[in-house]
Write an enzyme that holds these catalytic residues in place. Structure first.
Site, mmCIF file in Angstrom:
data_model
loop_
_atom_site.group_PDB
_atom_site.id
_atom_site.type_symbol
_atom_site.label_atom_id
_atom_site.label_comp_id
_atom_site.label_asym_id
_atom_site.label_seq_id
_atom_site.Cartn_x
_atom_site.Cartn_y
_atom_site.Cartn_z
ATOM 1 N N GLY A 11 1.040 -1.220 -0.314
ATOM 2 C CA GLY A 11 -0.234 0.261 -0.113
ATOM 3 C C GLY A 11 0.848 1.097 0.061
ATOM 4 N N LEU A 12 0.053 2.270 0.502
ATOM 5 C CA LEU A 12 0.897 3.448 -0.292
ATOM 6 C C LEU A 12 2.268 3.680 1.595
ATOM 7 C CD1 LEU A 12 -1.530 6.014 -1.421
ATOM 8 C CD2 LEU A 12 0.465 5.356 -3.026
ATOM 9 N N SER A 13 2.310 4.949 0.938
ATOM 10 C CA SER A 13 3.226 5.306 1.895
ATOM 11 C C SER A 13 2.122 5.822 3.123
ATOM 12 C CB SER A 13 4.561 6.417 1.675
ATOM 13 O OG SER A 13 5.044 7.399 2.702
ATOM 14 N N GLY A 14 2.308 6.005 4.630
ATOM 15 C CA GLY A 14 1.549 6.295 4.978
ATOM 16 C C GLY A 14 -0.208 5.681 5.473
ATOM 17 N N SER A 71 5.855 -1.534 -2.265
ATOM 18 C CA SER A 71 5.908 -2.501 -3.238
ATOM 19 C C SER A 71 4.771 -2.470 -4.513
ATOM 20 C CB SER A 71 5.579 -3.789 -2.867
ATOM 21 O OG SER A 71 4.374 -4.319 -1.963
#
Lengths: 202, 202
Positions: free
Chosen positions: B33-36, B107
């Protein structure tokens, strides 16, 4: 995550908690020596004994590293150094995970081994020198590698065309020419017991 | 080693024996998933729960990989692919060691995740998509990375200047915008119970 009043601590499962669960300490057992000196055989025999004692263990060797994590690397001096660097870093992860990790690589260069040793706190890297004269290893030649190296089919082969730098002060030296597997395993187990890594002697 | 009448089997400690000792199966839980989006937070919270159930676990994330095994890699697309390849290979080693290994990396590339999935037998790679809208992640911006990416200080930042390829059919999707940590952990634990990886539900 949605806000909660819980202050979440990352990485709350520490190495210490893992070691408590496992009832033994984690450690890196670094087997080094010439090809054919018995590193992998001894590492797996030690693992079997430790497993039967209920320890959590894992062996890193050419079989599971060279086809995986280091599949992109060749056998030049530079590539071998990078190979050992990655093995050291992987071993450090297992150490952190509470595992007794046994590595079985020729790891011919003193500096490469020293670099791994310096990754972890004092006493958590146990260097085990599987000592066996070159001519004995060459006579065994289980994998036929010495024959190929002598024929010039393998370049930079340790002991033939590339140096093996003996450990100066390994935690343990096992003379694999003279000792049986059982005697060698006992020596490793007693070292671990003596250092408080495991709770039972051989 | 000296000759003995014992035929020594290498690697006698199999994954199956480890799993029997541990009383759970080993598995790769791949958080993406996205950063954060909460990957690392969720992975560590799941680990805590599993540890309390007596499971042997380990989390691979940027903290212990980027400064170690992959310290030589940058953040270009090529380097990120190699980073994920090595993480996948390290995860495979932990799987073989009988451990439940949780990985927390953005990823972003579907092919990279697929390549890791293909390393292990069917069912042993569980893809967990931590889904959270970009604007929410950007508002959280815990590490200040989005701000720096918007300012052009970080190149190829996922979601801003580099794509995030959503999983098409993840084993689990966790909406980290809506769910609490506890609810998210429950979802993972129940998935593991449903698949027979662990013996107790949440």
């Amino acid at each position: 995550m949605s806000a909660t009043n819980i202050v979440w601590h990352k990485a709350s499962v520490t190495r210490m908690r893992r070691e408590e669960l496992n009832q033994h300490k984690s450690i890196i057992l670094w087997f080094t020596g010439l090809s054919g000196a018995g590193k992998s055989t001894l590492a797996h025999a030690v693992e079997e004994r430790l497993f039967q004692m209920g320890c959590r263990t894992f062996v890193l060797d050419g079989d599971n590293i060279r086809h995986g994590l280091c599949a992109d690397l060749g056998f030049s001096e530079e590539a071998r150094t990078e190979n050992i660097r990655r093995v050291g870093q992987a071993a450090k992860l297992f150490l952190e995970a509470g595992i007794m990790v046994l590595t079985a690589f020729i790891s011919p260069f003193r500096n490469d081994r020293q670099r791994v040793r310096s990754l972890v706190p004092h006493g958590e890297f146990i260097e085990i020198y599987c000592r066996c004269p070159l001519d004995v290893c060459e006579t065994r030649d289980v994998k036929g590698l010495y024959k190929r190296a002598r024929a010039g089919e393998i370049k930079e082969f340790t002991g033939i065309s590339s140096p093996y730098e003996e450990p100066i002060a390994p935690e343990l030296m096992v003379d694999t020419e003279q000792l049986t597997i059982e005697q060698s395993v006992d020596a490793v187990i007693n070292l671990l017991f003596g250092r408080g890594i495991i709770k039972t002697a051989a």
